[in-house]
Design a protein around this motif. Structure first.
Motif, short mmCIF file in Angstrom:
data_model
loop_
_atom_site.label_atom_id
_atom_site.label_comp_id
_atom_site.label_asym_id
_atom_site.label_seq_id
_atom_site.Cartn_x
_atom_site.Cartn_y
_atom_site.Cartn_z
N ASN A 4 0.86 -1.18 0.00
CA ASN A 4 0.00 0.00 0.00
C ASN A 4 0.90 1.23 0.00
OD1 ASN A 4 -1.89 1.97 0.32
ND2 ASN A 4 -2.42 1.44 2.43
N GLU A 6 -0.16 4.37 -0.62
CA GLU A 6 -0.91 5.54 -0.16
C GLU A 6 -0.82 6.71 -1.14
OE1 GLU A 6 0.44 6.42 3.78
OE2 GLU A 6 -0.32 4.54 4.60
N ASN A 7 -0.77 6.41 -2.44
CA ASN A 7 -0.83 7.46 -3.45
C ASN A 7 0.27 8.51 -3.31
OD1 ASN A 7 -2.60 7.26 -5.58
ND2 ASN A 7 -3.87 8.98 -4.93
N GLU A 8 1.44 8.09 -2.86
CA GLU A 8 2.48 9.07 -2.55
C GLU A 8 3.06 9.75 -3.78
OE1 GLU A 8 5.61 7.11 -0.48
OE2 GLU A 8 6.09 5.75 -2.12
N LYS A 10 1.03 10.73 -6.38
CA LYS A 10 -0.10 11.34 -7.07
C LYS A 10 0.33 12.66 -7.73
CE LYS A 10 -4.80 13.07 -6.38
NZ LYS A 10 -5.86 13.38 -5.40
N ASP A 11 -0.12 12.88 -8.94
CA ASP A 11 0.16 14.08 -9.73
C ASP A 11 1.58 14.13 -10.27
OD1 ASP A 11 -2.45 15.04 -9.28
OD2 ASP A 11 -1.83 16.00 -7.40
N LYS A 33 1.23 1.99 -8.96
CA LYS A 33 0.58 1.70 -7.68
C LYS A 33 0.72 2.87 -6.71
CE LYS A 33 1.01 -3.33 -7.85
NZ LYS A 33 1.62 -4.53 -7.21
N GLY A 35 0.50 5.91 -7.58
CA GLY A 35 -0.33 7.01 -8.03
C GLY A 35 0.22 7.87 -9.14
N THR A 37 1.41 9.07 -12.95
CA THR A 37 1.13 8.87 -14.37
C THR A 37 2.42 8.34 -14.99
OG1 THR A 37 -0.49 10.65 -14.47
CG2 THR A 37 0.55 10.00 -16.54
#
Length: 262
Positions: A4, A6-8, A10-11, A33, A35, A37
């Protein structure tokens, strides 16, 4: 393995070269996984085209190929946050220095050194302008343990890559960009299998004998096995994350204890 993250990431926009198979695919999956792109490059489309990554077909051993990747990413995404220079490999014949031509040497350096240099040059200006970014160069323990009878040009190119990576980190760290080197040992991939087959053809032996000879040349692996691609990917995932924000200019060896010195 399932973690996991945790979208660390993201963006964040990430590029993984050679991301369609082996360690590159594992790294791309790991960043997805987290987050990010994720864009991958390879000469041919990956077998799994629906895994969430964006694919750019390119031959990065050629200047036109690297420029194509830089142009497409900047046009479509505007910038790049994470660059994983993973593409590499050896296609030269076994047999030591005498069987190697200029073409063998040039091909290895184009793939393993100059392709990362060109991509860095394409994306670094934007990272410096934003005062943030991470570049990872995937080198090899062969930079320190060259196998003269099988992959001499590859080992020399990876040694050059590690040296370049350290120098680049000193230049761009004050400008907000982190540059790191990851040097794996033996990884259990399809490319490793193909390399053993090439060595076997050159030596007249079997693939198993070729594998044993490489293991012997490396001095053995104390951990008792090759690394799984996912294990290399987990190290890379940590290094590009905010949890590693103070790390730059270092080389991280992941080899199961193969290198016998500290």
């Amino acid at each position: 393995m399932d973690f996991n993250f945790e979208n660390e990431l993201k963006d964040k926009i990430a590029l993984v070269t050679g991301g369609s198979k082996g360690a590159g695919k594992a790294i791309a999956d790991r960043l997805l996984k987290a987050g990010a792109t994720v864009i991958i490059t390879a000469r041919n489309k990956p077998e799994d085209e629906n895994n969430g990554t964006h694919f750019i077909a390119a031959d990065l051993s050629k200047p036109d190929g690297t420029q194509k990747v830089v142009n497409e990413i900047l046009e479509k995404f505007g910038h790049l946050d994470i660059l994983i220079n993973n593409m590499g490999g050896s296609e030269t014949p076994g047999g030591g220095f005498a069987v190697l031509s200029d073409s063998d040497w040039e091909g290895s350096f184009q793939t393993n050194l100059l392709a990362p240099v060109r991509l860095d040059r394409g994306f670094l200006p934007g990272m410096i302008e934003r005062h943030e970014g991470v570049i990872i160069h995937i080198a090899s323990i062969q930079a320190k343990l060259p196998l003269y009878d099988s992959t001499l040009p590859y080992a020399a190119a990876k040694a050059a890559l590690a040296n370049y990576s350290k120098s680049l980190s000193n230049e761009v760290a004050p400008k907000g960009v982190r540059v790191l080197t990851v040097s794996p040992g033996w990884i259990m991939t399809d490319a490793s299998t193909r390399m053993m087959e090439r060595i076997a053809r050159s030596s007249g032996g079997t693939a198993e004998e070729a594998a044993n000879s490489v293991m012997d040349a490396l001095g053995g692996i104390p951990f008792g096995r090759a690394a799984w691609p996912e294990e290399v990917a987990e190290l890379v995932g940590f290094l590009v994350s905010p949890r590693a924000a103070y790390l730059t200019g270092s080389e991280y060896v992941i080899d199961g204890g193969t290198i016998p010195t500290i």
